[in-house]
Design a protein around this motif. Structure first.
Motif, PDB file in Angstrom:
ATOM      1  N   LEU A 296      -3.008  -6.374   2.085  1.00 33.48           N
ATOM      2  CA  LEU A 296      -2.208  -6.730   0.320  1.00 33.48           C
ATOM      3  C   LEU A 296      -1.105  -7.533   0.573  1.00 33.48           C
ATOM      4  O   LEU A 296      -0.155  -7.252   1.375  1.00 33.48           O
ATOM      5  CB  LEU A 296      -2.253  -5.320  -0.475  1.00 33.48           C
ATOM      6  CG  LEU A 296      -3.422  -4.706  -0.885  1.00 33.48           C
ATOM      7  CD1 LEU A 296      -2.718  -3.400  -1.536  1.00 33.48           C
ATOM      8  CD2 LEU A 296      -4.231  -5.539  -1.878  1.00 33.48           C
TER       9      LEU A 296
ATOM     10  N   ASN B 272      -8.967  -1.928  -8.632  1.00 35.78           N
ATOM     11  CA  ASN B 272      -9.472  -1.948  -7.222  1.00 35.78           C
ATOM     12  C   ASN B 272      -8.887  -0.593  -6.600  1.00 35.78           C
ATOM     13  O   ASN B 272      -9.790   0.189  -5.897  1.00 35.78           O
ATOM     14  CB  ASN B 272      -9.088  -2.925  -6.476  1.00 35.78           C
ATOM     15  CG  ASN B 272      -9.542  -4.509  -7.001  1.00 35.78           C
ATOM     16  OD1 ASN B 272      -9.694  -4.455  -8.352  1.00 35.78           O
ATOM     17  ND2 ASN B 272      -9.797  -5.212  -6.299  1.00 35.78           N
ATOM     18  N   GLU B 273      -7.901  -0.330  -6.915  1.00 35.99           N
ATOM     19  CA  GLU B 273      -7.281   1.014  -6.148  1.00 35.99           C
ATOM     20  C   GLU B 273      -8.016   2.180  -6.707  1.00 35.99           C
ATOM     21  O   GLU B 273      -8.133   3.027  -5.982  1.00 35.99           O
ATOM     22  CB  GLU B 273      -5.763   1.174  -6.460  1.00 35.99           C
ATOM     23  CG  GLU B 273      -5.010   2.119  -5.880  1.00 35.99           C
ATOM     24  CD  GLU B 273      -3.485   2.238  -6.022  1.00 35.99           C
ATOM     25  OE1 GLU B 273      -2.591   2.544  -5.017  1.00 35.99           O
ATOM     26  OE2 GLU B 273      -3.161   1.918  -7.294  1.00 35.99           O
TER      27      GLU B 273
ATOM     28  N   GLU C 295      -4.587  -2.754   4.911  1.00 37.91           N
ATOM     29  CA  GLU C 295      -5.503  -2.990   3.712  1.00 37.91           C
ATOM     30  C   GLU C 295      -5.337  -4.674   3.331  1.00 37.91           C
ATOM     31  O   GLU C 295      -6.056  -4.942   2.377  1.00 37.91           O
ATOM     32  CB  GLU C 295      -5.122  -2.175   2.607  1.00 37.91           C
ATOM     33  CG  GLU C 295      -5.390  -0.642   2.681  1.00 37.91           C
ATOM     34  CD  GLU C 295      -5.172   0.246   1.523  1.00 37.91           C
ATOM     35  OE1 GLU C 295      -5.318  -0.272   0.524  1.00 37.91           O
ATOM     36  OE2 GLU C 295      -4.900   1.333   1.709  1.00 37.91           O
TER      37      GLU C 295
ATOM     38  N   GLY D 147     -10.798 -13.386   0.694  1.00 36.21           N
ATOM     39  CA  GLY D 147     -10.193 -12.578  -0.088  1.00 36.21           C
ATOM     40  C   GLY D 147     -10.216 -12.591  -1.561  1.00 36.21           C
ATOM     41  O   GLY D 147     -11.367 -13.280  -2.137  1.00 36.21           O
TER      42      GLY D 147
ATOM     43  N   GLU E 174       0.793  -1.283  -0.001  1.00 31.95           N
ATOM     44  CA  GLU E 174       0.019  -0.071   0.020  1.00 31.95           C
ATOM     45  C   GLU E 174       0.907   1.259  -0.246  1.00 31.95           C
ATOM     46  O   GLU E 174       0.489   2.128  -0.544  1.00 31.95           O
ATOM     47  CB  GLU E 174      -0.886   0.108   0.990  1.00 31.95           C
ATOM     48  CG  GLU E 174      -1.969  -1.281   1.382  1.00 31.95           C
ATOM     49  CD  GLU E 174      -1.313  -2.228   2.277  1.00 31.95           C
ATOM     50  OE1 GLU E 174      -0.348  -2.858   1.751  1.00 31.95           O
ATOM     51  OE2 GLU E 174      -2.113  -2.529   3.160  1.00 31.95           O
TER      52      GLU E 174
ATOM     53  N   SER F 137      -5.901  -9.461  -1.842  1.00 32.11           N
ATOM     54  CA  SER F 137      -6.503  -8.430  -0.937  1.00 32.11           C
ATOM     55  C   SER F 137      -7.271  -9.312   0.104  1.00 32.11           C
ATOM     56  O   SER F 137      -8.280 -10.079  -0.416  1.00 32.11           O
ATOM     57  CB  SER F 137      -7.499  -7.665  -1.490  1.00 32.11           C
ATOM     58  OG  SER F 137      -7.839  -6.622  -0.243  1.00 32.11           O
ATOM     59  N   SER F 138      -6.928  -9.613   1.315  1.00 30.52           N
ATOM     60  CA  SER F 138      -7.590 -10.216   2.113  1.00 30.52           C
ATOM     61  C   SER F 138      -7.825  -9.879   3.699  1.00 30.52           C
ATOM     62  O   SER F 138      -6.980  -9.043   4.182  1.00 30.52           O
ATOM     63  CB  SER F 138      -7.118 -11.596   2.402  1.00 30.52           C
ATOM     64  OG  SER F 138      -7.608 -12.480   3.532  1.00 30.52           O
TER      65      SER F 138
ATOM     66  N   TRP G  16      -6.420  -8.884  -6.433  1.00 31.40           N
ATOM     67  CA  TRP G  16      -6.568  -7.506  -6.321  1.00 31.40           C
ATOM     68  C   TRP G  16      -5.718  -6.939  -7.618  1.00 31.40           C
ATOM     69  O   TRP G  16      -4.805  -7.351  -8.213  1.00 31.40           O
ATOM     70  CB  TRP G  16      -5.816  -6.801  -5.190  1.00 31.40           C
ATOM     71  CG  TRP G  16      -5.840  -5.424  -4.996  1.00 31.40           C
ATOM     72  CD1 TRP G  16      -6.814  -4.871  -4.189  1.00 31.40           C
ATOM     73  CD2 TRP G  16      -4.818  -4.638  -5.362  1.00 31.40           C
ATOM     74  NE1 TRP G  16      -6.607  -3.645  -3.915  1.00 31.40           N
ATOM     75  CE2 TRP G  16      -5.506  -3.132  -4.766  1.00 31.40           C
ATOM     76  CE3 TRP G  16      -3.752  -4.491  -6.183  1.00 31.40           C
ATOM     77  CZ2 TRP G  16      -4.893  -2.008  -4.977  1.00 31.40           C
ATOM     78  CZ3 TRP G  16      -3.184  -3.087  -6.287  1.00 31.40           C
ATOM     79  CH2 TRP G  16      -3.773  -1.769  -5.855  1.00 31.40           C
TER      80      TRP G  16
END
Length: 146
Positions: free
Chosen positions: A117, A142-143, A115, A135, A68, A105-106, A138
């Motif tokens: 990741l 998504n971002e 977050e 999850g 992140e 992502s979970s 990602w």
């Protein structure tokens, strides 16, 4: 004669240093965990599983405590383009190039920035993880939706 030898030695030394700088590794180098600080949030990098790094075209290396933070740093445009690597969640001493890494992502992952990741070396490894954890795969899309 002493002056000529000293001058020649200085030139050789300068050449050796120049070559070593120019040929420095353009590969990831693991940080000193617990001592190196994240270039984005300034937290100490302590969890190897989530660490990321960037090496700029000019040779400057930035370390991050999480994926992140590396994404936030990239968005800030404080650097010229370069290479980005993520720690392999399953083998944290191994770094994966950003182009190859599969991000998951979970909510079950406790990454430093919260977050959740993590990077995996292949889509198969990511799917194996998701077979036993909540999850999703990602992506940068998504971002943008956050």
């Amino acid at each position: 004669m002493f002056r000529n030898r000293f001058g020649f030695s200085a030139i050789i030394l300068l050449l050796v240093v120049s070559v070593s700088v120019l040929c420095s590794k353009r590969e990831p180098i693991l940080p000193e965990f617990g001592r190196e600080l994240c270039a984005h949030c300034s937290m100490a990098i302590v969890d190897k599983r989530f660490h990321a790094q960037l090496l700029t075209e000019k040779g400057r290396r930035y370390y991050f405590d999480s994926i992140e933070c590396s994404h936030s740093f990239e968005k800030s445009a404080r650097y010229s383009s370069g290479s980005v690597w993520f720690a392999d969640f399953e083998n944290p001493d191994h770094m994966i190039p950003e182009e190859i890494a599969v991000l998951v992502s979970s909510s079950e992952l406790r990454s430093p920035m919260g977050e959740g990741l993590a990077a995996f070396s292949s889509i198969e490894r990511a799917k194996d993880f998701l077979n036993t954890h909540k999850g999703s795969i990602w992506s940068r899309k998504n971002e943008k939706n956050r």
